[in-house]
Design a protein around this motif. Sequence first.
Motif, PDB file in Angstrom:
ATOM      1  N   MET A  42       9.159   7.117  12.696  1.00  0.00           N
ATOM      2  CA  MET A  42       8.444   5.846  12.796  1.00  0.00           C
ATOM      3  C   MET A  42       7.115   5.875  13.517  1.00  0.00           C
ATOM      4  O   MET A  42       6.417   4.881  13.524  1.00  0.00           O
ATOM      5  N   ASP A  98      -3.198  11.899   1.670  1.00  0.00           N
ATOM      6  CA  ASP A  98      -1.873  12.327   1.196  1.00  0.00           C
ATOM      7  C   ASP A  98      -1.927  13.637   0.433  1.00  0.00           C
ATOM      8  O   ASP A  98      -0.976  14.405   0.437  1.00  0.00           O
ATOM      9  N   PHE A 158       3.600   7.050  13.460  1.00  0.00           N
ATOM     10  CA  PHE A 158       2.622   7.771  12.673  1.00  0.00           C
ATOM     11  C   PHE A 158       1.208   7.278  12.953  1.00  0.00           C
ATOM     12  O   PHE A 158       1.001   6.147  13.358  1.00  0.00           O
ATOM     13  N   ARG A 159       0.283   8.192  12.748  1.00  0.00           N
ATOM     14  CA  ARG A 159      -1.125   7.868  12.957  1.00  0.00           C
ATOM     15  C   ARG A 159      -1.647   7.064  11.773  1.00  0.00           C
ATOM     16  O   ARG A 159      -1.030   7.042  10.720  1.00  0.00           O
ATOM     17  N   TYR A 191       2.650   8.258  -7.330  1.00  0.00           N
ATOM     18  CA  TYR A 191       2.325   9.429  -8.172  1.00  0.00           C
ATOM     19  C   TYR A 191       1.941  10.591  -7.267  1.00  0.00           C
ATOM     20  O   TYR A 191       0.779  10.769  -6.929  1.00  0.00           O
ATOM     21  N   LEU A 192       2.943  11.344  -6.874  1.00  0.00           N
ATOM     22  CA  LEU A 192       2.675  12.458  -5.965  1.00  0.00           C
ATOM     23  C   LEU A 192       3.370  13.718  -6.488  1.00  0.00           C
ATOM     24  O   LEU A 192       4.397  13.626  -7.152  1.00  0.00           O
ATOM     25  N   PRO A 193       2.844  14.889  -6.156  1.00  0.00           N
ATOM     26  CA  PRO A 193       3.498  16.124  -6.610  1.00  0.00           C
ATOM     27  C   PRO A 193       4.810  16.356  -5.855  1.00  0.00           C
ATOM     28  O   PRO A 193       5.034  15.768  -4.794  1.00  0.00           O
ATOM     29  N   TYR A 236      -3.628  18.449   1.529  1.00  0.00           N
ATOM     30  CA  TYR A 236      -3.077  19.805   1.590  1.00  0.00           C
ATOM     31  C   TYR A 236      -3.302  20.569   0.285  1.00  0.00           C
ATOM     32  O   TYR A 236      -3.225  21.780   0.232  1.00  0.00           O
ATOM     33  N   PHE A 241      -4.073   7.569   9.699  1.00  0.00           N
ATOM     34  CA  PHE A 241      -4.260   8.365   8.483  1.00  0.00           C
ATOM     35  C   PHE A 241      -3.244   9.499   8.416  1.00  0.00           C
ATOM     36  O   PHE A 241      -3.594  10.648   8.164  1.00  0.00           O
ATOM     37  N   GLU A 242      -2.009   9.145   8.638  1.00  0.00           N
ATOM     38  CA  GLU A 242      -0.930  10.125   8.518  1.00  0.00           C
ATOM     39  C   GLU A 242      -0.622  10.324   7.040  1.00  0.00           C
ATOM     40  O   GLU A 242      -0.508   9.348   6.291  1.00  0.00           O
ATOM     41  N   PRO A 243      -0.462  11.557   6.593  1.00  0.00           N
ATOM     42  CA  PRO A 243      -0.077  11.752   5.187  1.00  0.00           C
ATOM     43  C   PRO A 243       1.284  11.126   4.929  1.00  0.00           C
ATOM     44  O   PRO A 243       2.172  11.180   5.778  1.00  0.00           O
ATOM     45  N   VAL A 244       1.443  10.551   3.771  1.00  0.00           N
ATOM     46  CA  VAL A 244       2.692   9.859   3.469  1.00  0.00           C
ATOM     47  C   VAL A 244       3.868  10.835   3.434  1.00  0.00           C
ATOM     48  O   VAL A 244       5.023  10.444   3.628  1.00  0.00           O
ATOM     49  N   ASP A 292       5.931  18.625  -3.965  1.00  0.00           N
ATOM     50  CA  ASP A 292       5.947  19.217  -2.619  1.00  0.00           C
ATOM     51  C   ASP A 292       5.187  18.388  -1.578  1.00  0.00           C
ATOM     52  O   ASP A 292       4.843  18.894  -0.525  1.00  0.00           O
ATOM     53  N   PHE A 293       4.954  17.118  -1.855  1.00  0.00           N
ATOM     54  CA  PHE A 293       4.108  16.351  -0.921  1.00  0.00           C
ATOM     55  C   PHE A 293       4.746  16.138   0.445  1.00  0.00           C
ATOM     56  O   PHE A 293       4.052  15.811   1.411  1.00  0.00           O
ATOM     57  N   VAL A 331       0.854  -1.199   0.000  1.00  0.00           N
ATOM     58  CA  VAL A 331       0.000   0.000   0.000  1.00  0.00           C
ATOM     59  C   VAL A 331       0.883   1.239   0.000  1.00  0.00           C
ATOM     60  O   VAL A 331       0.632   2.218  -0.719  1.00  0.00           O
ATOM     61  N   ARG A 348       2.381   1.983  -3.349  1.00  0.00           N
ATOM     62  CA  ARG A 348       1.391   2.551  -4.257  1.00  0.00           C
ATOM     63  C   ARG A 348       1.116   4.010  -3.914  1.00  0.00           C
ATOM     64  O   ARG A 348       0.930   4.845  -4.785  1.00  0.00           O
ATOM     65  N   ARG A 349       1.123   4.296  -2.609  1.00  0.00           N
ATOM     66  CA  ARG A 349       0.842   5.681  -2.188  1.00  0.00           C
ATOM     67  C   ARG A 349       1.919   6.641  -2.678  1.00  0.00           C
ATOM     68  O   ARG A 349       1.646   7.807  -2.956  1.00  0.00           O
TER      69      ARG A 349
END
Lengths: 859, 94
Positions: free
Chosen positions: A454, B26, A456-457, A421-423, B29, A459-462, A425-426, A414, A417-418
């Motif tokens: 290490m 993710d 993280f919650r 494809y991210l911009p 923001y 639903f912590e942002p990746v 500045d993620f 998972v 996959r996360r």
Amino acid sequence: MAVLGLDQIGKTEIDLAGGKGANLGELTALGFPVPPGFVIAANSYAEFMADFDIPANDDIEDASAFLERIRARILDKDIAPGLHADIEAHHEALAAKRAEDIVYAVRSSATAEDLADASFAGQHDTYYYVSHDDIELMVRKCWASLWSEEAFSYRHTHGIEHRSVQMAVVVQEMVRSDISGVTFTADPVSGSDTVIITESSWGMGAAIVDGRVSPDQYIVDKENRRLTSIKISDKKFMVPSALSPDQQSRLVEVPATLRRAESLTDDQIDEITDWAMKAEAHFGGHQDIEWAISKGDLFLLQSRPITVMGPPDGNIPSGKYVLFKPIAENFTDPLMPLTQDVVDGLVPMMEFIHGRVYMNFDHIRALIPLKLSDADVARLVYLSAPETDKLKVSIPRILLLVIILYINYLIMGVFYRRTAYLPDDFMSSFRSYFEKVAADRSIDAPSALIHLFMKFRFFEPVGNMVLLVNLAAPRYMLLLRLTGSLLERWAPALPPDTASLLCSGSAGVLSTDMGREILDLARLAKSSAVVEEALQAYEPVEALERLKTDEQGQVFHEALSGFLAKHGHRALKEFELSSVRWEEDPSPVIGMVRNYLLVDTELDDTEAHVTAHRDALWQELTETLADLPLERLFRPRLRILRFLVERAKYYMKLRENSRFYHIMGFYAVRKKVLELEASLLDRQVLKCKDDIFYLTWKEIKDLDNGVTGWSDVEDIIRTRRMEHIRLTKMVPPKTIGIPFEEATELAGSTMSGQGASPGRYEGVARVIMDPATDNEIKPGEILVAPYTDPAWTPLFLTANAAVIEVGSYLSHAGTIAREYGMPCVVDVSNCTSKIKTGERIVVDGTHGAVTRLEEEAEG
Amino acid sequence: MLEVILFLTGVHFMMVLLACIYRIVDLWYRISDYWIGILIRFVVVLLLNAVVLSALGEDGRTAFLWGQASYLAFHVVAFWLTRLGLLIVDIVRR
């Protein structure tokens, strides 16, 4: 005789004058420039101690109490009148020759000390700035140092009878040195006796001997007396030759103009080398010589046998290990004890050995499904290339590997996959997370690391999981290999480095952006004569201070503040907690700006050239593919290649940018350590800045909670500091417990390594060991370095090629070189010692070879 | 054998679906820029899921759904076990 002049003592009189005294006496007799003085003979000590009734080693029960009693008694008891008279007579004789008051150095000289196989170096005391009135007190203190815990323990460990050791005391006129140092007539770390190594710094020698200062280092070839290597250090502290009345500490800061100045001239190096060779010839063994220069005159203070030769043998765990390259390629120095302690246990399958990170070989070997020898597996792990071409597969291991990979896929799938494809500045949210953790006083230093990397919650942002993002990024290598294989199949006529070239040039790589921003600062500085002059004429700290009062200077300050707000967490040796960050001291940034001011480098031209070359390559590829079936109609192959290249570039950027942020995490830990250090210094529980990094976290907490005090940690800090210095000079072995041959030279003048960025370039080499103290590189030169990290990026902008001693394809050097389109070869063993600045070399980044042209011509 | 393959396929589909859901977090923001893309992905994945389920027979559907459910449970348990492990590491280090 109770007291002897140095001119009355020979080298065989160790029983009378102790090792130090005997050596100094011998040197005096031979005409060596030894400061005058006298020796209180060992029999004086024996007479003084006659009524102490010291028991045999085995009969001593409570050692601590016993030692405390003896020391107190020595300090209380008066010196015999006869001895007092002798001391006075010798003092009068010396004082008569001087117009001003004499100040002495009082040194212990144990009769067992300085023997080649048992050194007590540093365990018995030495006192400086001793006035005439205090001589006898210091003599008794030297005698008492024979009964320190450390000296007692050392004798006990080496089976030396305590009653048998005698103590002579050397009382010598103290040289008020402007420069002092140590010279070894062999390399005490490698054991090589073909070199003479001199280390020097400003002021008195105590700062070097005590490990407080990083001295300049000069290496001279013993045979031809040529200077083969110079390393100028940032000499922050010194012990001055004269103490001011209100001075609390002997250690003072070196003036900014002298910190990075060479401490010795060529003539002085020659003079020191000559005397060192004479000492070695006379004593018939490798010598460790302390010397001092006062008003241009050289004095030899001590000469003793080198007792520790070769790399340290102890504390190497049994088993097999391979150096962990992703850390080693970023810096080769050992990590400080605190850094090791904080990071230890967080990384599985890793161990710290001599301060470096090693992988447990047995764990790795179990995962490699190939039938290879241990040496080949080690080579595969370290260099990504076994020596054997024919690889046999081990079926049981393949099954194990498949199972492990599937479990990894289940756990990390998972996440992979996360991150796909991210911009760009993620991960920028990590900065506010870092600030929050750094400011939270309920989180201590080791916990900060866990919080940031290490904890993280659900639903912590990746973007907050920067370490995991870094671990997810090596997919880049797979994509690159696949691209290379397809190009080989579809366009075999194209150069072999086409895949690398196509996969470089990502926009938004933070470390390359950093290089550009430093160049922008340089352009801004250049646009103002006031700013440019200030930066070039003064040391960074003073220059910035002066610019505060100028309008254009304030503009520069603002721009610098903006840069530091973004990049201030960076430093040289970023993984090391003790490394000062740019936010704390922007001097390295100003140094890099200054470097740009000295040359005319147009980055825009460089980047345009690289981009044009890449575009031309795509064009050529398109035309080559056009002849293949269906290509003109649908362009399937071109689309596949473009997709693979874009993905490869994306993951490469992910790796570099995640590293930008996880270095920020280390800075949070450092901030917490510094907060605690300030408190401990304030309470005088610690005495010197940076000593905290020599302690483990538990030791620091015990200090903080009052469980221990300064006296409990003073010796620990000193011992670890000296050990750290020793380990720093040691080149870490690539493997432990596994025979591993370095890559053989391709031909006499050619060194082999790993091609990290394709292309070929011939030019003049510039060897840079530390960009903080030496960052002048001219356009067109070839950077030769022991390792690089992002702080070295601006040097890449000026250089036209790079040769790196420790690195890999994915290392910072390789990544940046590809971004800038310059040839780069990494993992070139000993390149910084073999290649000299000014030498012409050829760098072949495609084939991983570096050729020294002058040697080739001579051959 | 077919049921094993369908089970594993179910596992993979759940991974894809979870990644889609996480994408909201993710990219929160910049959600105003990315919400359409997120929504499209989510819808596509759900549709694919629906297509696969409708194409399978009862046994196949069961295996596929068990794969998805198992992975969801595994994912949640693995997360909490990791958190517990790190908590223990943190306590021990203190």
